[in-house]
Design a protein around this motif. Structure first.
Motif, PDB file in Angstrom:
ATOM      1  N   LEU A 273       7.545 -22.686 -16.685  1.00 50.75           N
ATOM      2  CA  LEU A 273       9.107 -22.797 -16.772  1.00 50.75           C
ATOM      3  C   LEU A 273       9.608 -24.292 -16.936  1.00 50.75           C
ATOM      4  O   LEU A 273       8.887 -25.322 -16.514  1.00 50.75           O
ATOM      5  CB  LEU A 273       9.814 -22.368 -15.547  1.00 50.75           C
ATOM      6  CG  LEU A 273       9.642 -20.982 -14.806  1.00 50.75           C
ATOM      7  CD1 LEU A 273      10.145 -20.806 -13.476  1.00 50.75           C
ATOM      8  CD2 LEU A 273      10.585 -20.132 -15.671  1.00 50.75           C
TER       9      LEU A 273
ATOM     10  N   ALA B 163      13.859 -23.233  -9.809  1.00 52.74           N
ATOM     11  CA  ALA B 163      14.221 -22.084 -11.017  1.00 52.74           C
ATOM     12  C   ALA B 163      15.561 -21.566 -10.259  1.00 52.74           C
ATOM     13  O   ALA B 163      16.395 -21.300 -10.919  1.00 52.74           O
ATOM     14  CB  ALA B 163      13.246 -21.086 -11.042  1.00 52.74           C
TER      15      ALA B 163
ATOM     16  N   LEU C 117      17.272 -22.800 -19.106  1.00 49.87           N
ATOM     17  CA  LEU C 117      15.805 -22.470 -18.422  1.00 49.87           C
ATOM     18  C   LEU C 117      15.058 -21.756 -19.391  1.00 49.87           C
ATOM     19  O   LEU C 117      15.493 -20.679 -19.958  1.00 49.87           O
ATOM     20  CB  LEU C 117      16.208 -21.895 -17.326  1.00 49.87           C
ATOM     21  CG  LEU C 117      14.957 -21.362 -16.413  1.00 49.87           C
ATOM     22  CD1 LEU C 117      14.613 -22.853 -15.849  1.00 49.87           C
ATOM     23  CD2 LEU C 117      15.525 -20.559 -15.062  1.00 49.87           C
TER      24      LEU C 117
ATOM     25  N   SER D 196      13.107 -27.075 -17.918  1.00 56.35           N
ATOM     26  CA  SER D 196      14.613 -27.137 -18.204  1.00 56.35           C
ATOM     27  C   SER D 196      14.826 -27.902 -19.321  1.00 56.35           C
ATOM     28  O   SER D 196      14.188 -29.050 -19.440  1.00 56.35           O
ATOM     29  CB  SER D 196      14.984 -27.883 -16.816  1.00 56.35           C
ATOM     30  OG  SER D 196      16.361 -28.416 -16.896  1.00 56.35           O
TER      31      SER D 196
ATOM     32  N   VAL E 152       9.721 -27.227 -14.470  1.00 54.36           N
ATOM     33  CA  VAL E 152      10.267 -26.663 -13.326  1.00 54.36           C
ATOM     34  C   VAL E 152       9.193 -26.406 -12.245  1.00 54.36           C
ATOM     35  O   VAL E 152       8.060 -25.707 -12.820  1.00 54.36           O
ATOM     36  CB  VAL E 152      10.854 -25.384 -13.587  1.00 54.36           C
ATOM     37  CG1 VAL E 152      11.515 -24.734 -12.196  1.00 54.36           C
ATOM     38  CG2 VAL E 152      12.258 -25.446 -14.281  1.00 54.36           C
TER      39      VAL E 152
ATOM     40  N   TRP F  22      19.053 -22.952 -10.619  1.00 58.31           N
ATOM     41  CA  TRP F  22      19.824 -22.863 -11.777  1.00 58.31           C
ATOM     42  C   TRP F  22      20.917 -21.531 -11.681  1.00 58.31           C
ATOM     43  O   TRP F  22      21.798 -21.727 -12.643  1.00 58.31           O
ATOM     44  CB  TRP F  22      18.637 -22.367 -12.844  1.00 58.31           C
ATOM     45  CG  TRP F  22      17.974 -23.296 -13.630  1.00 58.31           C
ATOM     46  CD1 TRP F  22      17.086 -24.038 -13.530  1.00 58.31           C
ATOM     47  CD2 TRP F  22      18.441 -24.097 -14.865  1.00 58.31           C
ATOM     48  NE1 TRP F  22      16.859 -25.095 -14.188  1.00 58.31           N
ATOM     49  CE2 TRP F  22      17.887 -24.777 -15.344  1.00 58.31           C
ATOM     50  CE3 TRP F  22      19.692 -23.640 -15.713  1.00 58.31           C
ATOM     51  CZ2 TRP F  22      17.759 -25.663 -16.474  1.00 58.31           C
ATOM     52  CZ3 TRP F  22      19.889 -24.360 -16.801  1.00 58.31           C
ATOM     53  CH2 TRP F  22      18.955 -25.319 -17.199  1.00 58.31           C
TER      54      TRP F  22
END
Length: 94
Positions: free
Chosen positions: A27, A73, A2, A29, A67, A76
């Protein structure tokens, strides 16, 4: 992994972020393929020599996804997990 940053997204499709500051936290991934132990020297990163990289010989980003929500988030982090954070700071004169 992340990735969280305040860097501005890049307009170059080969780069995820630009060197410029953005206006919000972004954000993403990011899936990274690590070559098998037999094909690399442990403790060193085998940077791609060309694009696309060869995942059998070089570290390679295999997937990037934005994200979209706080819930995504939080997905994760399982209930019991080890968490590692890394930060990079720039010193700027006042």
């Amino acid at each position: 992994m992340l990735v969280a940053t305040t860097r501005k997204p890049s307009e170059d499709p080969g780069k995820l972020y630009s060197g410029d500051r953005g206006t919000a936290i972004s954000l993403n991934s990011v899936d990274v393929s690590i070559p098998p132990d037999r094909n690399r020297k442990i403790g060193e990163v085998q940077w791609p020599s060309r694009m696309p990289p060869n995942p059998e010989q070089e570290f390679a980003v295999t997937k990037v996804a934005k994200v979209q929500s706080d819930g995504q988030a939080l997905d994760w982090y399982p209930q019991e997990s080890k968490f590692q954070a890394s930060g990079h700071h720039f010193r700027t004169p006042i």
